[in-house]
Enzyme design. Structure first.
Site, PDB file in Angstrom:
ATOM      1  N   TYR A 143       4.269  -5.694 -10.642  1.00  0.00           N
ATOM      2  CA  TYR A 143       3.919  -4.778 -11.729  1.00  0.00           C
ATOM      3  C   TYR A 143       5.133  -4.026 -12.273  1.00  0.00           C
ATOM      4  CZ  TYR A 143      -0.977  -5.506 -10.413  1.00  0.00           C
ATOM      5  OH  TYR A 143      -2.195  -6.062 -10.133  1.00  0.00           O
ATOM      6  N   LYS A 191       2.501 -13.947   1.331  1.00  0.00           N
ATOM      7  CA  LYS A 191       2.432 -15.374   0.996  1.00  0.00           C
ATOM      8  C   LYS A 191       3.760 -15.985   1.438  1.00  0.00           C
ATOM      9  CE  LYS A 191       0.383 -18.903  -1.044  1.00  0.00           C
ATOM     10  NZ  LYS A 191      -0.676 -19.637  -0.339  1.00  0.00           N
ATOM     11  N   ASP A 223      -4.257 -15.944   0.440  1.00  0.00           N
ATOM     12  CA  ASP A 223      -5.398 -16.808   0.084  1.00  0.00           C
ATOM     13  C   ASP A 223      -6.395 -16.895   1.230  1.00  0.00           C
ATOM     14  OD1 ASP A 223      -3.281 -18.044   1.363  1.00  0.00           O
ATOM     15  OD2 ASP A 223      -3.399 -19.926   0.264  1.00  0.00           O
ATOM     16  N   ASP A 247      -4.194  -4.923  -4.968  1.00  0.00           N
ATOM     17  CA  ASP A 247      -5.074  -4.653  -6.100  1.00  0.00           C
ATOM     18  C   ASP A 247      -6.291  -5.581  -6.020  1.00  0.00           C
ATOM     19  OD1 ASP A 247      -6.022  -3.725  -8.473  1.00  0.00           O
ATOM     20  OD2 ASP A 247      -4.409  -4.507  -9.717  1.00  0.00           O
ATOM     21  N   ASP A 251     -10.274  -4.571  -4.310  1.00  0.00           N
ATOM     22  CA  ASP A 251     -11.450  -4.694  -5.179  1.00  0.00           C
ATOM     23  C   ASP A 251     -12.462  -5.661  -4.570  1.00  0.00           C
ATOM     24  OD1 ASP A 251     -10.501  -2.978  -7.102  1.00  0.00           O
ATOM     25  OD2 ASP A 251     -11.003  -4.316  -8.763  1.00  0.00           O
TER      26      ASP A 251
END
Ligand code: NAD
Length: 366
Positions: A143, A191, A223, A247, A251
């Protein structure tokens, strides 16, 4: 010991003022009962600030935030501002505030509240007992990384996921400290099978882990973690991850609680901690007095835990929320057409929490 706390309340738009009012009443009750000195100052942010002051984050609000011990935010945003460019919208005020306060560790608890499992799309036997604390790095990664660009002529766009070792170490320390006080288990998500930035992340977390021998550490690829969270959410305690992964995963894990209106958050590590329920301004129900105030009230518990060191009082609020839910008293978002549930208004649920809190601590209920 008497605690002093200067709290800036930026209730914002839509249901923000409705739910924040209930959270403030709970904090006032805790202060009164414990003899603590909490002061509350209110300033505008978001759409109300655009309408009143011409800016989504007026200077007076920013200065008051930086001079406070904790900032309690409601929500920002409204349909009437949707035509404005992103930099002039109410949400820009919140982003500016987050940047100015500088918190890098975003804490989002995901808790399966007893009696609410029917609200989750997951089976009750999968969610019941789940209690996860996400620690999401908030100021780095994709970001914020440079270079970033959408080169229209080339028909290409790029962002950069960048972390320094120090950025990872500081957020990892926060997560390990929290894990050592909770279930002593930390899952770091990355990852590292594909990304160099994740290899650095994993190395830095492994380095910090050496200082916390009592905390069991595991590393998961993002994942696989997305799947584990839905298959076996009860296996996780503190989940540490970078900005984008956090993020998405936090959620996803919100489905464990059954309603957006139940989720609190805290952003710590900067100049002043920022506390906000996860939900937005909910224009569809604003002004009707039906918003669920429990996410904001649980956010108040986080203020006590992380800005005042009042752990017992924070737990008393959480226990009061549990008690109110067990009584079957809830706002409409938690009723889901269930006829056995007493559907109450926002202030009625707030009053129930105060009553439950009073019966635990002896405080006078409203
Ligand atoms: P939202 O969270 O406001 O609402 C999503 C849905 O959840 C709506 O149906 C709403 O009625 C319901 N809901 C949310 N909070 C609830 C509560 N406490 N009790 C009962 N129901 C609740 O998200 P949205 O509709 O995507 O966004 C509305 C506005 O809020 C937009 O302007 C958006 O930009 C803004 N927003 C602000 C924040 C923030 O201030 N932190 C976060 C998200 C969205």
């Amino acid at each position: 010991m008497t605690k002093k706390l200067k709290i800036l309340v930026v209730a914002g738009d839509g249901i923000g003022p409705e739910v924040t009012g209930e959270a403030v009443r709970v904090l006032q009750s805790v202060a009164e009962e414990g003899g603590h000195e909490f002061t509350f100052r209110e300033e505008p942010i978001g759409g109300v600030a655009i309408q009143g002051q011409g800016s989504p984050l007026p200077k007076v609000t920013l200065e008051a935030a930086l001079a406070s011990d904790a900032v309690l935010l409601g929500a920002v945003g409204g349909n009437e501002f949707n035509a404005l460019p992103p930099s002039e919208r109410p949400e820009a005020g919140l982003l500016q505030l987050r940047n100015a306060l500088g918190g890098f560790a975003n804490l989002r608890p995901s808790f399966a509240w007893p009696g609410l499992s029917a609200n989750s799309p997951l089976r009750p036997e999968v969610v019941e007992g789940a209690d996860i604390l996400f620690v999401r790095e908030l100021l780095g990664g994709l970001y914020f990384g440079e270079p970033r660009q959408w080169d229209r002529a080339k028909g290409a766009a790029w962002n950069t996921m960048r972390y320094t070792r120090d950025e990872v170490v500081r957020v990892a320390k926060v997560a390990f400290e929290l894990a050592s006080k909770r279930g002593k288990k930390l899952t770091s998500v990355d990852k590292a099978n594909v990304l160099e930035v994740s290899q650095l992340w994993r190395a830095a977390v492994t380095e910090v882990a050496k200082d916390y021998p009592d905390v069991a550490v595991e590393h998961q690829y993002v994942d696989a973690m997305a799947m584990h969270l839905m298959n076996r959410p009860r296996d996780f305690d503190v989940v540490l991850t970078e900005n984008l992964f956090g993020d998405i995963l936090s959620d996803e894990a919100a489905v464990i609680t059954g309603s957006l209106g139940m989720l609190p958050s805290a952003t710590i590590g900067g100049k002043v901690n920022l506390y906000e329920p996860v939900h937005g301004s909910a224009p569809d129900i604003a002004g009707k007095g039906i918003a669920n105030p429990l996410g904001a009230i649980l956010t108040a518990a986080m203020v006590l835990r992380y800005s005042a060191g009042l752990e017992d009082e924070a737990q008393a609020i959480e226990a009061a929320v549990k008690q109110v839910l067990a009584q079957g008293a809830r706002t409409a978002d938690l009723a889901r057409g269930d006829k056995s549930v007493k559907v109450l208004s926002t202030p009625e649920v707030g009053a129930k929490v105060l009553e439950a809190l009073g019966s635990r601590t002896g405080a006078a209920a409203r």
